[in-house]
Design an enzyme around this catalytic site. Structure first.
Site, PDB file in Angstrom:
ATOM      1  CE  LYS A  93      -3.973   1.865   2.594  1.00 35.39           C
ATOM      2  NZ  LYS A  93      -4.882   1.622   3.726  1.00 35.39           N
ATOM      3  CB  SER A  98      -8.044   3.526   2.751  1.00 38.72           C
ATOM      4  OG  SER A  98      -7.253   2.880   3.730  1.00 38.72           O
ATOM      5  CB  SER A 150      -8.384   0.668   5.602  1.00 37.06           C
ATOM      6  OG  SER A 150      -9.039   1.906   5.662  1.00 37.06           O
TER       7      SER A 150
END
Lengths: 96, 475
Positions: free
Chosen positions: B77, B152, B176
């Site tokens: 990420k 996210s 997330s």
């Protein structure tokens, strides 16, 4: 507790605290959005919390020995600074 | 040889036996990243990933002992730092920011022999649940271009679902990892707060942030968590409790296990079209010897506002570091104050600004006790109650989301409706316990539906055993 409505002035005060600038159109939209969100957050007020301690948070108190370890070199630390010189960050003049 | 959808275990086996080279395997994933580039799941492929893959191949040819994840290509990420690489948290303000050091998890994974191929798309600074808040465009759902990937960690979930990698790192502050895992039909583990070092993870809400893993199988995410878990002197919130051997705890047996479901959650589930999917899982577990009981958590509906109060308060403090002077981009001239304001106003996205404003509201001296202190107290109450339920039960079952992935753009103009999507995931971060999301069925639009399994602090092994059993057994 008596709460004030969220107004353009509230948004301006918060924007100032947040070091953010908004256009008038943005401020008007934020007034509505922030009011709606605060209304959601207000649901917490319905919970009786007297006598509850918030000390048991997620943080554990497990500190390491206070010894000097490896850290970033000055060169690495300044890699991303927009302006740096002689080991200092470049900032606008703050003292006249 | 077909390299599609390999497990981590299989990859390591193929690399060790030299049946497949790491370069060959990395190229397979790079082809998929290119094939699905319109999904916008990957923000950057690191230009030296094939060089690294070649080094791994040389290591394998040299013989000798090989590390546990040798040759496994992964994606990370965009908020986890890898020294020398851009790490932008999908924000304009950090568009050119290069990590000065590697996160502890990255160093551990490199030491274990992985190849980091690139960084995945996300909501800016992890603030969002749809991946539409990325400054570099939304990431689309793996199975439907008109729907959100979730957030996210949307990019990581889509990358795993479409075989751009076998496993990817994500971060989870309020769901997330689990929510995008659910929306894209993959597995996502958020470990106990304090199990994985946050050193090198860009902060959103520090008392809730965790790094975790997305993959296609329970073994895959467990194997990677095994490597990244543990005490880290760089992060004092990590705990020194021993890390279990996760794979050896997957016993293939759930007989006698106690499963709790929460009455207040169940009432919400029954209003949806997905109740039968969860019922099927519960019946399956009962048939295989598990004992299911219902428990009540009256504070449940207050957890969402509690979460947002705490998260926004911490976000506003964490975001204050972006001053346009120490790192990242800068805009504006003249006074110090003008540089702060211009930089932040021009380069931060709408949702980030909204959360900074609200965080400053709940932390302002007038409302601090009413909002922030009260939220911390409620968090404390909920933590105690859930811990009690988990003392009496091995796991709790909950849905991961309220339904299938929603349509792109359908909630962007109404922040509250977007926040409500997190109602099943945020309580877990408030309590700090571990939770996994696994795909258990498809909804009326044919899109994946996820189940969350949580257990007590540092009991990831219980979750892996239960999740593996269900994933392999439920049709």
């Amino acid at each position: 507790m008596e709460k004030e409505n969220i107004t353009i002035e509230t948004i301006e005060k918060l924007a100032d605290l947040s070091r953010l600038d908004f256009s008038m159109e943005e401020k008007e939209k934020l007034t509505i959005e922030v009011s709606g969100i605060i209304e959601m957050l207000d649901k917490c007020a319905e919970v009786e919390t007297s006598g509850v301690s918030s000390l048991s948070c997620n943080m554990v108190e497990d500190l390491r020995e206070d010894v000097v370890g490896k850290s970033l070199s000055q060169e690495d630390a300044f890699l991303n600074a927009p302006i740096s010189k002689n080991g200092y960050y470049g900032v606008p003049r703050v003292v006249e | 040889m077909d390299l599609g959808y390999l497990s981590v275990e299989k990859i390591v086996e193929l690399i060790r036996s030299r049946e497949v080279s790491c370069v060959e395997l990395t190229k397979h994933y790079l082809r998929n990243i290119d094939k699905y580039k319109d999904k916008n799941a990957v923000l950057e492929v690191f230009d030296d990933c094939l060089v690294r893959a070649n080094e791994i191949d040389k290591l394998v040819l040299a013989g000798g002992e090989l590390p546990s994840l040798v040759g496994v290509p992964i994606l990370i990420k965009d908020n986890i730092m890898y020294k020398g690489k851009i790490c932008s948290s999908a924000s304009k303000i950090l568009e050119n920011y290069r990590a000065e050091y590697s996160a502890t998890v990255i160093q551990k994974l490199l030491d274990a022999g992985v190849v980091i191929m690139g960084r995945t798309n996300m909501d800016e600074f992890a603030m969002g649940g749809s991946c539409e808040n990325s400054a570099f465009g939304p990431c689309k759902n793996a199975h439907d271009d008109s729907r959100v990937s979730g957030g996210s960690s949307g990019g990581s979930a889509v990358a795993v679902a479409l075989d751009m990698c076998a496993v990817a790192l994500g971060s989870d502050t309020g769901g997330s990892i689990r929510q995008p895992a659910s929306y894209n039909g993959v597995v996502g583990i958020k470990a106990t707060y304090g199990r994985v070092s946050r050193y090198g993870l860009m902060s959103y809400a520090s008392s809730l942030d965790t790094i975790g893993v997305l993959g296609r199988g329970v073994n895959d995410v467990a194997t990677v968590l095994q490597v990244i878990a543990g005490k880290d002197p760089h992060d004092h919130s990590t705990d020194s409790v021993d890390v279990d051997d996760y794979l050896s705890c997957i016993s293939g047996n759930i007989s006698g296990k106690k499963i709790a479901i929460i009455k207040e959650v169940q009432a919400l589930v029954e209003k949806t079209n997905y109740a039968h999917i969860y019922q099927k899982v519960i019946s399956f577990c009962q048939k295989h010897g598990a004992i299911v009981t219902e428990t009540s958590l009256p504070e449940y509906e207050k957890v969402l506002p509690t979460y947002y109060t705490i998260a926004m308060a911490e976000a506003s403090s964490n975001m204050s570091r972006f001053d346009g002077m120490r790192f990242g981009k800068t805009c504006g001239e003249g006074t110090l104050d003008n540089v702060y304001r211009t930089t932040r106003s021009k380069l931060l996205g709408k949702e980030v600004k909204r959360r900074i404003m609200l965080g400053n509201y709940v932390l302002s001296s007038k409302y601090y006790d009413e909002y922030y202190v009260r939220a911390r107290n409620i968090a404390s109450m909920v933590r105690e109650k859930v811990s009690r339920v988990l003392e009496e039960n091995d796991v709790i079952f909950m849905p991961t989301t309220y339904g299938e992935a929603f349509e792109l753009g359908s909630k962007t103009s109404d922040p509250v409706s977007m926040y409500i999507e997190d109602m099943f995931t945020v309580p877990i971060n408030i309590v700090g316990v571990p939770a996994i999301s696994i795909p258990v069925g498809r909804g009326s639009h044919g899109l994946p539906i996820g189940l969350q399994i949580l257990s007590k602090h540092f009991n990831e092994k219980e979750i892996f055993n239960m999740a593996d059993y269900i994933l392999k057994g439920v049709e």
